[in-house]
Motif scaffolding. Structure first.
Motif, PDB file in Angstrom:
ATOM      1  N   TRP A   1      16.980 -53.516  36.789  1.00 59.78           N
ATOM      2  CA  TRP A   1      17.819 -52.343  37.031  1.00 59.78           C
ATOM      3  C   TRP A   1      19.271 -52.593  36.626  1.00 59.78           C
ATOM      4  O   TRP A   1      19.964 -51.662  36.190  1.00 59.78           O
ATOM      5  N   THR A   2      19.733 -53.829  36.747  1.00 61.80           N
ATOM      6  CA  THR A   2      21.074 -54.143  36.246  1.00 61.80           C
ATOM      7  C   THR A   2      21.130 -53.913  34.739  1.00 61.80           C
ATOM      8  O   THR A   2      22.088 -53.327  34.220  1.00 61.80           O
ATOM      9  N   LYS A   3      20.086 -54.355  34.038  1.00 62.85           N
ATOM     10  CA  LYS A   3      20.042 -54.167  32.584  1.00 62.85           C
ATOM     11  C   LYS A   3      19.981 -52.683  32.220  1.00 62.85           C
ATOM     12  O   LYS A   3      20.559 -52.255  31.217  1.00 62.85           O
ATOM     13  N   LYS A   4      19.282 -51.883  33.041  1.00 63.63           N
ATOM     14  CA  LYS A   4      19.239 -50.437  32.804  1.00 63.63           C
ATOM     15  C   LYS A   4      20.629 -49.835  32.938  1.00 63.63           C
ATOM     16  O   LYS A   4      21.042 -48.994  32.127  1.00 63.63           O
ATOM     17  N   ALA A   5      21.369 -50.273  33.968  1.00 60.71           N
ATOM     18  CA  ALA A   5      22.728 -49.775  34.179  1.00 60.71           C
ATOM     19  C   ALA A   5      23.644 -50.211  33.036  1.00 60.71           C
ATOM     20  O   ALA A   5      24.514 -49.448  32.589  1.00 60.71           O
ATOM     21  N   VAL A   6      23.461 -51.432  32.548  1.00 62.66           N
ATOM     22  CA  VAL A   6      24.236 -51.924  31.407  1.00 62.66           C
ATOM     23  C   VAL A   6      23.967 -51.053  30.185  1.00 62.66           C
ATOM     24  O   VAL A   6      24.895 -50.642  29.473  1.00 62.66           O
ATOM     25  N   ALA A   7      22.706 -50.739  29.931  1.00 59.99           N
ATOM     26  CA  ALA A   7      22.336 -49.927  28.774  1.00 59.99           C
ATOM     27  C   ALA A   7      22.912 -48.518  28.857  1.00 59.99           C
ATOM     28  O   ALA A   7      23.161 -47.875  27.827  1.00 59.99           O
ATOM     29  N   LEU A   8      23.149 -48.024  30.086  1.00 57.69           N
ATOM     30  CA  LEU A   8      23.738 -46.699  30.277  1.00 57.69           C
ATOM     31  C   LEU A   8      25.260 -46.712  30.143  1.00 57.69           C
ATOM     32  O   LEU A   8      25.892 -45.662  30.099  1.00 57.69           O
TER      33      LEU A   8
ATOM     34  N   LYS B   1      14.216 -42.596  42.891  1.00 58.15           N
ATOM     35  CA  LYS B   1      14.173 -41.423  42.014  1.00 58.15           C
ATOM     36  C   LYS B   1      15.507 -41.233  41.299  1.00 58.15           C
ATOM     37  O   LYS B   1      15.547 -40.916  40.101  1.00 58.15           O
ATOM     38  N   SER B   2      16.607 -41.420  42.033  1.00 56.65           N
ATOM     39  CA  SER B   2      17.927 -41.284  41.440  1.00 56.65           C
ATOM     40  C   SER B   2      18.133 -42.336  40.352  1.00 56.65           C
ATOM     41  O   SER B   2      18.661 -42.041  39.271  1.00 56.65           O
ATOM     42  N   ALA B   3      17.716 -43.561  40.634  1.00 60.43           N
ATOM     43  CA  ALA B   3      17.823 -44.645  39.650  1.00 60.43           C
ATOM     44  C   ALA B   3      16.999 -44.330  38.415  1.00 60.43           C
ATOM     45  O   ALA B   3      17.461 -44.507  37.274  1.00 60.43           O
ATOM     46  N   GLU B   4      15.792 -43.855  38.624  1.00 65.72           N
ATOM     47  CA  GLU B   4      14.916 -43.518  37.495  1.00 65.72           C
ATOM     48  C   GLU B   4      15.497 -42.383  36.664  1.00 65.72           C
ATOM     49  O   GLU B   4      15.219 -42.285  35.463  1.00 65.72           O
ATOM     50  N   GLY B   5      16.322 -41.539  37.290  1.00 65.93           N
ATOM     51  CA  GLY B   5      16.974 -40.445  36.570  1.00 65.93           C
ATOM     52  C   GLY B   5      18.246 -40.864  35.860  1.00 65.93           C
ATOM     53  O   GLY B   5      18.891 -40.036  35.212  1.00 65.93           O
ATOM     54  N   GLY B   6      18.632 -42.138  35.986  1.00 63.71           N
ATOM     55  CA  GLY B   6      19.798 -42.635  35.261  1.00 63.71           C
ATOM     56  C   GLY B   6      21.105 -42.547  36.010  1.00 63.71           C
ATOM     57  O   GLY B   6      22.172 -42.707  35.411  1.00 63.71           O
TER      58      GLY B   6
ATOM     59  N   ILE C   1      23.920 -44.067  38.040  1.00 64.48           N
ATOM     60  CA  ILE C   1      24.388 -45.429  38.268  1.00 64.48           C
ATOM     61  C   ILE C   1      24.494 -45.731  39.759  1.00 64.48           C
ATOM     62  O   ILE C   1      24.087 -46.800  40.225  1.00 64.48           O
ATOM     63  N   LYS C   2      25.015 -44.802  40.529  1.00 66.51           N
ATOM     64  CA  LYS C   2      25.108 -45.019  41.972  1.00 66.51           C
ATOM     65  C   LYS C   2      23.715 -45.148  42.585  1.00 66.51           C
ATOM     66  O   LYS C   2      23.508 -45.918  43.526  1.00 66.51           O
ATOM     67  N   GLY C   3      22.768 -44.387  42.063  1.00 65.21           N
ATOM     68  CA  GLY C   3      21.400 -44.483  42.535  1.00 65.21           C
ATOM     69  C   GLY C   3      20.801 -45.857  42.247  1.00 65.21           C
ATOM     70  O   GLY C   3      20.093 -46.423  43.082  1.00 65.21           O
ATOM     71  N   ILE C   4      21.096 -46.394  41.075  1.00 74.02           N
ATOM     72  CA  ILE C   4      20.623 -47.732  40.724  1.00 74.02           C
ATOM     73  C   ILE C   4      21.189 -48.763  41.691  1.00 74.02           C
ATOM     74  O   ILE C   4      20.462 -49.627  42.205  1.00 74.02           O
ATOM     75  N   MET C   5      22.489 -48.667  41.949  1.00 75.02           N
ATOM     76  CA  MET C   5      23.130 -49.632  42.843  1.00 75.02           C
ATOM     77  C   MET C   5      22.556 -49.528  44.261  1.00 75.02           C
ATOM     78  O   MET C   5      22.339 -50.541  44.928  1.00 75.02           O
ATOM     79  N   LEU C   6      22.286 -48.305  44.719  1.00 67.15           N
ATOM     80  CA  LEU C   6      21.719 -48.123  46.050  1.00 67.15           C
ATOM     81  C   LEU C   6      20.292 -48.663  46.109  1.00 67.15           C
ATOM     82  O   LEU C   6      19.914 -49.339  47.073  1.00 67.15           O
TER      83      LEU C   6
ATOM     84  N   PRO D   1      19.564 -36.258  39.739  1.00 66.66           N
ATOM     85  CA  PRO D   1      19.766 -37.637  40.220  1.00 66.66           C
ATOM     86  C   PRO D   1      20.956 -37.827  41.157  1.00 66.66           C
ATOM     87  O   PRO D   1      20.843 -38.543  42.158  1.00 66.66           O
ATOM     88  N   ILE D   2      22.092 -37.178  40.879  1.00 65.10           N
ATOM     89  CA  ILE D   2      23.255 -37.370  41.741  1.00 65.10           C
ATOM     90  C   ILE D   2      23.013 -36.736  43.109  1.00 65.10           C
ATOM     91  O   ILE D   2      23.474 -37.245  44.140  1.00 65.10           O
ATOM     92  N   ALA D   3      22.258 -35.645  43.150  1.00 59.37           N
ATOM     93  CA  ALA D   3      21.907 -35.015  44.431  1.00 59.37           C
ATOM     94  C   ALA D   3      20.965 -35.922  45.217  1.00 59.37           C
ATOM     95  O   ALA D   3      21.089 -36.042  46.447  1.00 59.37           O
TER      96      ALA D   3
END
Length: 324
Positions: free
Chosen positions: A226-233, A199-204, A206-211, A166-168
């Protein structure tokens, strides 16, 4: 030829040594986890004693993070930090090798007080490349990712992203967004960035979610998802955004009003008394949220916060492992 044989021999020794490392005791493992949690909350000074417990026990990841904490706390590479990087690198940690490969212009090298380990930054760079490549050739996506930074070979980042790290995927999306690579027709660039961000967001990541959220303009329900997913992480920034959004403070951002949960989420941020400014933001808006609540609701909010912390990952700023 001799130098190549020396590096190959050293690589074999490192790979074998990492297999011999004794497992941590439950107490040492708990100290390591606590140290990494504090480090990820920008509390590197508080993290040091916990990380040192596991580092002294021989855990290479704790040794690397202790080196990072010491370097960041002192704002330069100290002799103590260098020692722990070397300890991790000698167990095959390619993150530590990457850090050591960049010490040539650092203060400890400039004033000559780095511990003598008989390896130059160039030696560590070559060893880091060989170590990471040995894992990358076996399909290790994380090794591919670090190999990109060790070699500046863009193909390794693409391979890492393709392998699902995900970070890649996030880093590759950002580089494409900034103009790296060739796309025809040009609109395919934006489509590829969005694909990688998702894909990055789906992999967890956080930067991917924000992007990825940048592509969701006008899709409030999906953005909130997706905000709620980031909160849960455990994303501290997402917790602030979601909590203040639920409380409609400082204004209504389109979230359903829930003062109890809103106060509870923002209240959790008070523990972030290290770096960053979220604690100050939380202190600033909590009185405004509380002014709309009863004493009972505030107690319910605090109870919600404690229950959430007990059942979810700790708050984190998710600093990059390769450091700052």
């Amino acid at each position: 030829m001799f130098f190549r044989q020396l590096i190959t021999s050293a690589l074999t020794t490192l790979l074998c040594f990492s297999a011999w490392a004794a497992p941590l005791t439950p107490e040492q493992h708990a100290a390591k986890e606590k140290g990494i949690i504090l480090y990820n909350q920008y509390k590197a000074i508080s993290a040091e004693p916990y990380l040192e417990i596991a580092a002294q026990a021989g855990d290479k990841e704790a040794q690397y993070y202790l080196g990072e904490a010491l370097r960041l706390n002192n704002r330069f590479m100290t002799e103590e930090a260098y020692k722990w990087y070397v300890a991790a690198a000698e167990q095959g940690d390619y993150y530590a090798m990457y850090r050591l490969s960049g010490t040539g212009s650092d203060l400890c090298s400039a004033i000559g007080n780095c511990p003598p380990d008989h390896r130059t930054p160039g030696d560590w760079l070559l060893l880091g490349r060989k170590t990471a490549q040995a894992f990358a050739e076996k399909g290790d996506s994380e090794a591919m990712y670090v190999l990109y930074y060790l070699t500046n070979n863009f193909e390794w980042l693409e391979k890492s992203a393709e392998a699902g790290l995900p970070i890649a995927q996030y880093d590759l999306a950002r580089l494409y967004e900034q103009g790296k690579g060739f796309f025809f027709p040009p609109w395919k660039r934006s489509a590829r960035v969005e694909e990688l961000a998702k894909k990055s967001a789906e992999g967890g990541c956080i930067k991917g979610i924000m992007l990825y959220q940048n592509f969701l303009e006008g899709k409030k329900d999906i953005e909130i998802y997706w905000t709620k997913k980031a909160v849960a992480l455990g994303s501290a920034e997402a917790v602030y955004a979601y909590g203040s959004g639920l409380a409609h403070v400082p204004k209504d951002y389109g979230y359903p009003l829930d003062l109890v949960k809103g106060y509870g989420f923002v209240y959790m941020l008070l523990e972030l008394d290290g770096g960053g400014s979220l604690k100050e933001y939380a202190e600033d808006i909590l009185p405004d949220i509380a002014s709309q609540m009863t004493a009972k609701q505030i107690e319910q909010a605090k109870a919600f916060a404690e229950e959430w912390k007990a059942t979810h990952p700790p708050l984190s700023f998710f600093p990059p492992k390769l450091g700052f």
